[in-house]
Motif scaffolding. Structure first.
Motif: not given
Length: 456
Positions: A365-379
Protein backbone atom coordinates in the motif's frame (compact mmCIF):
# COMPACT_ATOMS: atom_id res chain seq x y z
CA UNK A 1 35.46 47.29 -6.20
CA UNK A 2 32.71 45.26 -7.87
CA UNK A 3 33.82 42.32 -9.96
CA UNK A 4 33.22 42.65 -13.71
CA UNK A 5 30.74 39.75 -13.70
CA UNK A 6 28.74 41.05 -10.75
CA UNK A 7 26.29 43.21 -12.69
CA UNK A 8 25.45 40.30 -14.99
CA UNK A 9 24.91 38.01 -12.01
CA UNK A 10 22.69 40.60 -10.32
CA UNK A 11 20.62 40.87 -13.48
CA UNK A 12 20.30 37.07 -13.50
CA UNK A 13 19.13 36.99 -9.90
CA UNK A 14 16.69 39.83 -10.52
CA UNK A 15 15.32 38.01 -13.54
CA UNK A 16 14.84 34.87 -11.49
CA UNK A 17 13.13 36.96 -8.81
CA UNK A 18 10.58 38.00 -11.43
CA UNK A 19 10.08 34.35 -12.35
CA UNK A 20 9.64 33.56 -8.66
CA UNK A 21 6.88 36.13 -8.40
CA UNK A 22 5.03 34.10 -11.01
CA UNK A 23 5.44 30.99 -8.84
CA UNK A 24 8.46 29.43 -10.58
CA UNK A 25 11.45 27.89 -8.87
CA UNK A 26 14.68 26.83 -10.55
CA UNK A 27 15.12 23.07 -10.55
CA UNK A 28 18.24 21.55 -8.99
CA UNK A 29 19.22 20.25 -12.44
CA UNK A 30 19.13 23.70 -13.97
CA UNK A 31 21.19 25.04 -11.07
CA UNK A 32 23.92 22.53 -11.86
CA UNK A 33 23.87 23.51 -15.51
CA UNK A 34 23.83 27.19 -14.60
CA UNK A 35 26.82 26.65 -12.35
CA UNK A 36 28.90 26.17 -15.50
CA UNK A 37 28.31 29.82 -16.41
CA UNK A 38 30.46 32.03 -14.11
CA UNK A 39 28.26 35.08 -14.61
CA UNK A 40 25.23 33.20 -13.27
CA UNK A 41 26.89 31.75 -10.19
CA UNK A 42 26.21 33.53 -6.91
CA UNK A 43 29.22 34.77 -4.97
CA UNK A 44 29.44 33.46 -1.40
CA UNK A 45 31.59 33.90 1.67
CA UNK A 46 31.82 31.64 4.71
CA UNK A 47 32.20 32.95 8.27
CA UNK A 48 33.38 30.30 10.74
CA UNK A 49 35.27 27.43 9.15
CA UNK A 50 35.86 24.56 11.56
CA UNK A 51 34.03 21.29 10.96
CA UNK A 52 30.56 22.24 9.73
CA UNK A 53 31.89 25.48 8.25
CA UNK A 54 34.03 23.52 5.85
CA UNK A 55 31.24 20.98 5.38
CA UNK A 56 28.72 23.50 4.05
CA UNK A 57 31.40 25.27 2.03
CA UNK A 58 32.61 22.10 0.33
CA UNK A 59 29.02 21.09 -0.56
CA UNK A 60 28.44 24.49 -2.15
CA UNK A 61 31.58 24.87 -4.26
CA UNK A 62 29.88 23.32 -7.28
CA UNK A 63 27.07 25.87 -7.10
CA UNK A 64 28.78 29.14 -6.17
CA UNK A 65 32.05 31.03 -6.24
CA UNK A 66 33.63 31.73 -2.85
CA UNK A 67 35.20 35.16 -2.78
CA UNK A 68 36.15 35.27 0.91
CA UNK A 69 36.46 33.29 4.13
CA UNK A 70 36.64 34.50 7.73
CA UNK A 71 37.71 32.88 10.99
CA UNK A 72 39.26 34.09 14.24
CA UNK A 73 41.66 31.10 14.23
CA UNK A 74 44.50 31.78 11.80
CA UNK A 75 45.31 28.08 11.35
CA UNK A 76 41.73 27.18 10.52
CA UNK A 77 41.48 30.13 8.16
CA UNK A 78 44.69 29.30 6.32
CA UNK A 79 43.84 25.62 5.94
CA UNK A 80 40.45 26.35 4.43
CA UNK A 81 41.70 29.05 2.09
CA UNK A 82 43.99 26.39 0.60
CA UNK A 83 41.15 23.88 0.40
CA UNK A 84 38.92 26.30 -1.48
CA UNK A 85 41.78 27.40 -3.74
CA UNK A 86 42.42 23.80 -4.72
CA UNK A 87 38.76 23.17 -5.52
CA UNK A 88 37.85 26.36 -7.39
CA UNK A 89 41.33 27.15 -8.75
CA UNK A 90 41.26 30.59 -7.20
CA UNK A 91 42.09 31.60 -3.65
CA UNK A 92 39.37 33.38 -1.67
CA UNK A 93 40.34 36.44 0.33
CA UNK A 94 41.01 35.71 4.00
CA UNK A 95 39.82 37.78 6.97
CA UNK A 96 39.88 37.46 10.73
CA UNK A 97 37.12 40.08 11.02
CA UNK A 98 33.87 39.04 9.33
CA UNK A 99 32.84 42.68 8.98
CA UNK A 100 35.30 43.04 6.11
CA UNK A 101 33.15 40.56 4.19
CA UNK A 102 29.95 42.48 4.90
CA UNK A 103 31.52 45.65 3.50
CA UNK A 104 32.03 44.07 0.07
CA UNK A 105 29.50 44.72 -2.69
CA UNK A 106 30.61 41.75 -4.79
CA UNK A 107 29.40 39.14 -2.28
CA UNK A 108 25.77 38.06 -2.64
CA UNK A 109 25.40 35.83 0.40
CA UNK A 110 27.16 34.51 3.48
CA UNK A 111 27.26 31.09 5.10
CA UNK A 112 27.64 31.25 8.90
CA UNK A 113 29.05 28.35 10.92
CA UNK A 114 30.43 30.09 13.98
CA UNK A 115 29.66 28.98 17.54
CA UNK A 116 26.01 29.58 18.42
CA UNK A 117 26.53 32.75 20.46
CA UNK A 118 27.71 34.59 17.32
CA UNK A 119 24.87 33.52 15.00
CA UNK A 120 22.40 36.32 15.60
CA UNK A 121 24.83 39.24 15.51
CA UNK A 122 26.44 38.16 12.24
CA UNK A 123 23.11 37.16 10.66
CA UNK A 124 21.44 40.48 11.43
CA UNK A 125 24.40 42.55 10.32
CA UNK A 126 24.73 40.52 7.12
CA UNK A 127 21.08 41.06 6.20
CA UNK A 128 21.36 44.78 6.91
CA UNK A 129 24.39 44.81 4.61
CA UNK A 130 22.26 43.36 1.81
CA UNK A 131 23.39 39.73 1.98
CA UNK A 132 21.25 36.63 1.87
CA UNK A 133 22.13 34.27 4.74
CA UNK A 134 22.65 30.57 5.37
CA UNK A 135 23.22 30.01 9.10
CA UNK A 136 23.94 26.75 10.83
CA UNK A 137 21.60 25.38 13.44
CA UNK A 138 20.74 26.02 16.17
CA UNK A 139 20.02 29.50 14.89
CA UNK A 140 19.88 31.33 18.22
CA UNK A 141 21.13 31.35 21.78
CA UNK A 142 17.87 32.82 23.14
CA UNK A 143 14.23 33.09 22.11
CA UNK A 144 14.37 36.88 21.77
CA UNK A 145 17.22 36.51 19.28
CA UNK A 146 14.84 34.52 17.10
CA UNK A 147 12.29 37.33 17.23
CA UNK A 148 14.95 39.82 16.13
CA UNK A 149 16.06 37.69 13.19
CA UNK A 150 12.45 37.32 12.04
CA UNK A 151 12.02 41.08 12.23
CA UNK A 152 15.12 41.76 10.14
CA UNK A 153 14.20 39.13 7.53
CA UNK A 154 10.86 40.91 7.05
CA UNK A 155 12.47 44.34 7.11
CA UNK A 156 15.18 43.60 4.55
CA UNK A 157 13.52 40.96 2.37
CA UNK A 158 16.65 38.81 2.51
CA UNK A 159 16.45 35.07 1.92
CA UNK A 160 17.46 33.13 5.03
CA UNK A 161 18.20 29.40 5.15
CA UNK A 162 18.80 27.53 8.43
CA UNK A 163 21.16 24.55 8.19
CA UNK A 164 18.68 21.89 9.32
CA UNK A 165 19.76 19.47 6.62
CA UNK A 166 17.49 16.63 7.76
CA UNK A 167 14.78 18.40 5.77
CA UNK A 168 16.51 17.46 2.51
CA UNK A 169 19.69 15.41 2.92
CA UNK A 170 18.79 12.15 4.70
CA UNK A 171 17.71 9.91 1.81
CA UNK A 172 14.19 11.28 2.19
CA UNK A 173 13.55 9.16 5.30
CA UNK A 174 12.28 12.10 7.33
CA UNK A 175 10.16 13.37 4.45
CA UNK A 176 8.72 9.87 4.13
CA UNK A 177 7.93 9.89 7.85
CA UNK A 178 5.96 13.10 7.54
CA UNK A 179 4.21 11.81 4.43
CA UNK A 180 3.14 8.69 6.36
CA UNK A 181 1.60 10.83 9.08
CA UNK A 182 -0.16 13.12 6.61
CA UNK A 183 -1.56 10.06 4.85
CA UNK A 184 -3.06 8.87 8.16
CA UNK A 185 -0.98 5.70 8.29
CA UNK A 186 -0.74 5.81 12.11
CA UNK A 187 -4.12 7.43 12.70
CA UNK A 188 -4.21 10.38 15.08
CA UNK A 189 -0.76 11.23 16.43
CA UNK A 190 -0.71 10.77 20.21
CA UNK A 191 2.95 10.78 21.21
CA UNK A 192 6.31 11.67 19.67
CA UNK A 193 9.59 10.76 21.33
CA UNK A 194 12.78 12.50 20.21
CA UNK A 195 15.90 10.64 21.30
CA UNK A 196 18.83 13.03 21.09
CA UNK A 197 21.40 11.30 23.32
CA UNK A 198 23.00 12.71 26.40
CA UNK A 199 26.48 13.98 27.03
CA UNK A 200 29.03 13.73 29.81
CA UNK A 201 30.40 16.30 32.14
CA UNK A 202 34.04 17.23 32.32
CA UNK A 203 36.83 17.20 34.87
CA UNK A 204 38.00 20.53 36.24
CA UNK A 205 39.41 22.50 33.31
CA UNK A 206 42.22 24.87 34.32
CA UNK A 207 43.04 28.26 32.88
CA UNK A 208 45.52 27.80 30.04
CA UNK A 209 47.55 29.87 27.62
CA UNK A 210 45.56 31.00 24.59
CA UNK A 211 46.86 29.35 21.40
CA UNK A 212 48.94 31.80 19.40
CA UNK A 213 46.72 31.41 16.32
CA UNK A 214 43.46 32.22 18.18
CA UNK A 215 41.99 35.67 18.89
CA UNK A 216 40.29 34.64 22.12
CA UNK A 217 38.58 37.97 22.80
CA UNK A 218 37.03 37.99 19.33
CA UNK A 219 36.03 34.33 19.67
CA UNK A 220 34.13 35.24 22.88
CA UNK A 221 32.53 38.21 21.16
CA UNK A 222 29.06 38.85 22.67
CA UNK A 223 29.66 36.32 25.48
CA UNK A 224 31.07 37.36 28.88
CA UNK A 225 34.81 37.93 29.15
CA UNK A 226 36.40 34.86 30.76
CA UNK A 227 39.75 33.08 30.76
CA UNK A 228 40.55 30.49 28.13
CA UNK A 229 40.48 27.00 29.64
CA UNK A 230 41.84 23.73 28.31
CA UNK A 231 43.33 20.39 29.29
CA UNK A 232 46.22 18.98 27.22
CA UNK A 233 44.46 15.84 25.93
CA UNK A 234 43.57 16.22 22.23
CA UNK A 235 40.20 15.31 20.74
CA UNK A 236 40.24 12.56 18.13
CA UNK A 237 37.86 11.90 15.24
CA UNK A 238 35.28 14.45 14.12
CA UNK A 239 36.22 17.85 15.48
CA UNK A 240 39.68 16.54 16.33
CA UNK A 241 42.96 18.33 16.63
CA UNK A 242 41.80 20.56 19.49
CA UNK A 243 41.72 20.02 23.27
CA UNK A 244 39.27 17.32 24.31
CA UNK A 245 38.18 19.50 27.23
CA UNK A 246 38.05 23.27 26.81
CA UNK A 247 35.66 26.22 26.69
CA UNK A 248 36.39 26.85 23.02
CA UNK A 249 36.62 24.85 19.78
CA UNK A 250 34.06 22.03 19.52
CA UNK A 251 33.47 21.90 23.30
CA UNK A 252 31.63 25.23 23.24
CA UNK A 253 28.41 23.20 22.93
CA UNK A 254 28.84 22.07 26.55
CA UNK A 255 28.56 25.60 27.99
CA UNK A 256 25.37 27.65 28.34
CA UNK A 257 27.43 30.76 27.71
CA UNK A 258 27.84 29.73 24.06
CA UNK A 259 25.23 27.07 23.27
CA UNK A 260 22.46 24.87 24.63
CA UNK A 261 23.99 21.41 24.80
CA UNK A 262 22.24 18.45 23.22
CA UNK A 263 18.84 20.13 23.57
CA UNK A 264 19.66 22.68 20.88
CA UNK A 265 22.36 20.73 19.03
CA UNK A 266 20.49 17.49 18.21
CA UNK A 267 17.13 18.85 19.30
CA UNK A 268 17.35 21.31 16.43
CA UNK A 269 17.22 18.29 14.11
CA UNK A 270 14.72 15.87 15.62
CA UNK A 271 12.34 18.29 17.33
CA UNK A 272 12.23 20.12 13.99
CA UNK A 273 10.97 17.01 12.22
CA UNK A 274 8.46 16.34 15.01
CA UNK A 275 7.03 19.86 14.73
CA UNK A 276 6.98 19.70 10.93
CA UNK A 277 4.94 16.52 11.17
CA UNK A 278 2.44 18.15 13.54
CA UNK A 279 1.88 21.11 11.23
CA UNK A 280 1.95 24.87 11.64
CA UNK A 281 -1.26 25.00 13.67
CA UNK A 282 -0.11 22.48 16.28
CA UNK A 283 3.65 22.89 16.72
CA UNK A 284 3.87 25.33 19.63
CA UNK A 285 4.26 24.00 23.17
CA UNK A 286 1.77 24.59 25.96
CA UNK A 287 3.70 23.26 28.96
CA UNK A 288 7.27 22.06 29.44
CA UNK A 289 8.02 19.71 32.34
CA UNK A 290 11.54 18.57 33.27
CA UNK A 291 10.57 15.09 34.46
CA UNK A 292 14.15 14.08 35.24
CA UNK A 293 17.54 15.56 34.43
CA UNK A 294 21.12 15.82 35.58
CA UNK A 295 23.22 18.98 35.64
CA UNK A 296 26.99 18.48 36.02
CA UNK A 297 27.48 21.47 38.35
CA UNK A 298 25.44 23.15 41.06
CA UNK A 299 23.00 25.87 39.97
CA UNK A 300 21.38 28.72 41.86
CA UNK A 301 18.57 30.84 40.41
CA UNK A 302 19.26 29.30 37.02
CA UNK A 303 23.00 30.05 36.91
CA UNK A 304 25.94 27.70 37.45
CA UNK A 305 27.98 28.26 40.60
CA UNK A 306 31.04 26.51 39.16
CA UNK A 307 32.86 27.95 36.16
CA UNK A 308 35.70 25.54 35.49
CA UNK A 309 33.76 22.68 33.89
CA UNK A 310 30.92 21.94 31.50
CA UNK A 311 27.51 23.13 32.68
CA UNK A 312 24.79 21.91 30.24
CA UNK A 313 22.49 19.03 31.17
CA UNK A 314 24.04 15.60 30.68
CA UNK A 315 20.86 13.51 31.01
CA UNK A 316 17.25 14.57 30.63
CA UNK A 317 13.68 13.48 30.11
CA UNK A 318 11.50 16.42 29.13
CA UNK A 319 7.73 16.17 28.69
CA UNK A 320 6.13 18.78 26.44
CA UNK A 321 2.37 19.21 26.17
CA UNK A 322 1.51 20.09 22.57
CA UNK A 323 -1.85 21.07 21.02
CA UNK A 324 -4.44 18.36 20.24
CA UNK A 325 -3.37 16.33 23.29
CA UNK A 326 -0.07 15.29 21.71
CA UNK A 327 2.74 14.47 24.12
CA UNK A 328 6.26 15.27 22.95
CA UNK A 329 9.11 13.71 24.90
CA UNK A 330 12.73 14.78 24.48
CA UNK A 331 15.07 12.28 26.06
CA UNK A 332 18.73 11.38 26.34
CA UNK A 333 17.77 7.71 26.67
CA UNK A 334 17.38 5.10 23.94
CA UNK A 335 18.16 5.22 20.25
CA UNK A 336 18.89 8.51 18.56
CA UNK A 337 15.89 9.27 16.35
CA UNK A 338 12.14 9.90 16.41
CA UNK A 339 9.37 7.53 17.44
CA UNK A 340 5.90 8.47 16.18
CA UNK A 341 2.95 6.79 17.91
CA UNK A 342 -0.68 7.10 16.88
CA UNK A 343 -4.06 5.48 17.37
CA UNK A 344 -3.38 3.02 14.50
CA UNK A 345 0.33 2.25 14.76
CA UNK A 346 3.81 3.55 15.25
CA UNK A 347 7.16 3.77 13.48
CA UNK A 348 10.72 4.95 14.15
CA UNK A 349 12.98 7.05 11.92
CA UNK A 350 16.56 8.29 12.13
CA UNK A 351 19.41 8.92 9.70
CA UNK A 352 20.00 5.23 9.18
CA UNK A 353 16.56 3.66 9.06
CA UNK A 354 12.79 4.01 9.03
CA UNK A 355 11.09 0.96 10.55
CA UNK A 356 7.72 -0.21 11.84
CA UNK A 357 4.52 -1.81 10.62
CA UNK A 358 3.32 1.29 8.70
CA UNK A 359 6.62 1.29 6.80
CA UNK A 360 6.38 -2.43 6.03
CA UNK A 361 2.83 -1.89 4.76
CA UNK A 362 4.17 0.38 2.02
CA UNK A 363 5.17 -2.75 0.08
CA UNK A 364 1.49 -3.43 -0.68
CA UNK A 365 0.00 0.00 0.00
CA UNK A 366 2.45 2.64 -1.17
CA UNK A 367 2.08 6.33 -0.55
CA UNK A 368 0.31 8.27 -3.30
CA UNK A 369 2.53 9.45 -6.12
CA UNK A 370 4.13 12.77 -5.25
CA UNK A 371 3.47 12.45 -1.50
CA UNK A 372 7.07 13.17 -0.54
CA UNK A 373 7.32 16.08 -2.96
CA UNK A 374 4.11 17.45 -1.48
CA UNK A 375 5.72 17.49 1.97
CA UNK A 376 8.76 19.29 0.61
CA UNK A 377 6.82 21.64 -1.62
CA UNK A 378 8.42 20.53 -4.88
CA UNK A 379 11.28 18.39 -6.20
CA UNK A 380 13.67 17.44 -3.39
CA UNK A 381 17.28 18.55 -4.03
CA UNK A 382 20.15 16.34 -2.92
CA UNK A 383 22.00 19.39 -1.63
CA UNK A 384 20.62 21.73 1.05
CA UNK A 385 22.42 24.67 -0.52
CA UNK A 386 20.61 24.04 -3.80
CA UNK A 387 17.29 24.81 -2.11
CA UNK A 388 18.76 28.02 -0.72
CA UNK A 389 19.93 29.13 -4.15
CA UNK A 390 16.54 28.24 -5.63
CA UNK A 391 14.96 30.47 -2.98
CA UNK A 392 17.48 33.26 -3.63
CA UNK A 393 16.68 33.18 -7.33
CA UNK A 394 12.93 33.28 -6.68
CA UNK A 395 13.23 35.69 -3.70
CA UNK A 396 11.25 33.28 -1.54
CA UNK A 397 12.06 31.74 1.81
CA UNK A 398 13.56 28.20 1.62
CA UNK A 399 12.38 24.94 3.17
CA UNK A 400 14.37 25.58 6.38
CA UNK A 401 12.99 29.05 7.11
CA UNK A 402 13.56 31.06 10.26
CA UNK A 403 9.91 30.96 11.40
CA UNK A 404 9.52 27.20 11.50
CA UNK A 405 12.99 26.84 12.98
CA UNK A 406 12.32 29.34 15.77
CA UNK A 407 8.96 27.76 16.73
CA UNK A 408 10.73 24.43 17.12
CA UNK A 409 13.79 25.88 18.83
CA UNK A 410 11.59 27.61 21.40
CA UNK A 411 10.77 24.14 22.75
CA UNK A 412 14.48 23.37 23.10
CA UNK A 413 15.32 26.70 24.74
CA UNK A 414 12.40 26.38 27.14
CA UNK A 415 13.51 22.86 28.06
CA UNK A 416 16.91 24.20 29.05
CA UNK A 417 15.35 27.03 31.08
CA UNK A 418 13.06 24.54 32.84
CA UNK A 419 16.03 22.40 33.87
CA UNK A 420 18.12 25.38 34.96
CA UNK A 421 15.30 26.58 37.22
CA UNK A 422 14.03 23.12 38.15
CA UNK A 423 10.35 23.66 37.46
CA UNK A 424 7.55 23.40 34.90
CA UNK A 425 6.99 26.26 32.49
CA UNK A 426 3.71 27.28 30.85
CA UNK A 427 4.15 28.91 27.45
CA UNK A 428 1.91 31.49 25.79
CA UNK A 429 2.58 30.86 22.09
CA UNK A 430 0.75 33.99 20.93
CA UNK A 431 2.74 36.32 23.19
CA UNK A 432 5.87 34.15 23.03
CA UNK A 433 6.47 34.43 26.74
CA UNK A 434 6.37 32.22 29.83
CA UNK A 435 3.15 32.59 31.80
CA UNK A 436 3.39 34.12 35.27
CA UNK A 437 7.12 33.59 35.80
CA UNK A 438 9.25 36.74 35.63
CA UNK A 439 12.41 34.90 36.64
CA UNK A 440 12.03 32.41 33.81
CA UNK A 441 11.16 35.14 31.31
CA UNK A 442 14.47 36.82 32.12
CA UNK A 443 16.15 33.90 30.33
CA UNK A 444 14.42 34.69 27.03
CA UNK A 445 17.08 37.31 26.28
CA UNK A 446 20.73 37.85 27.01
CA UNK A 447 22.75 41.07 27.08
CA UNK A 448 25.74 41.26 24.74
CA UNK A 449 29.17 42.17 26.06
CA UNK A 450 30.05 45.84 25.62
CA UNK A 451 31.70 46.40 22.26
CA UNK A 452 29.98 43.38 20.70
CA UNK A 453 26.41 44.61 20.52
CA UNK A 454 24.51 44.08 17.26
CA UNK A 455 25.16 46.98 14.89
CA UNK A 456 21.72 48.09 13.76
Amino acid sequence: MVKSGHATRRQFLQGMAAAGAAGALVSPASLVMGAESPNERPVFATIGLRNQGWGITSKSLGLADFAALADVDANVLGTNVERVKERQKKAPDAYKDYRKILERNDIDAVMIATPDHWHTKISVEAMLAGKDVYCEKPLTLTIDEGKLIEKIVKQTGRVFQVGTMQRSESDKRFLQAIALIRAGRIGKVQKITCGINGTSGSPEIPVASVPAELDWDFWLGPAPKVDYRALPEIRQGYGGGVPLYSNCHYSFREWHEYAGGKLTDWGAHHVDIACWALGEDANSPKKISPVSYSLPVEYKDGYPLVHDRYNVATKFNIKVEMPNDVELTITSEGDNGILFEGTDGRFFVNRGKIVGAPVEALATNPLPEGAIEAVYGGPVPSNHTANWIEAMNARKQPISDVWSHNRMLEICHLSNIAMRLGRDLNWDASKREIVGDDQANAFLARESRKGYEINM
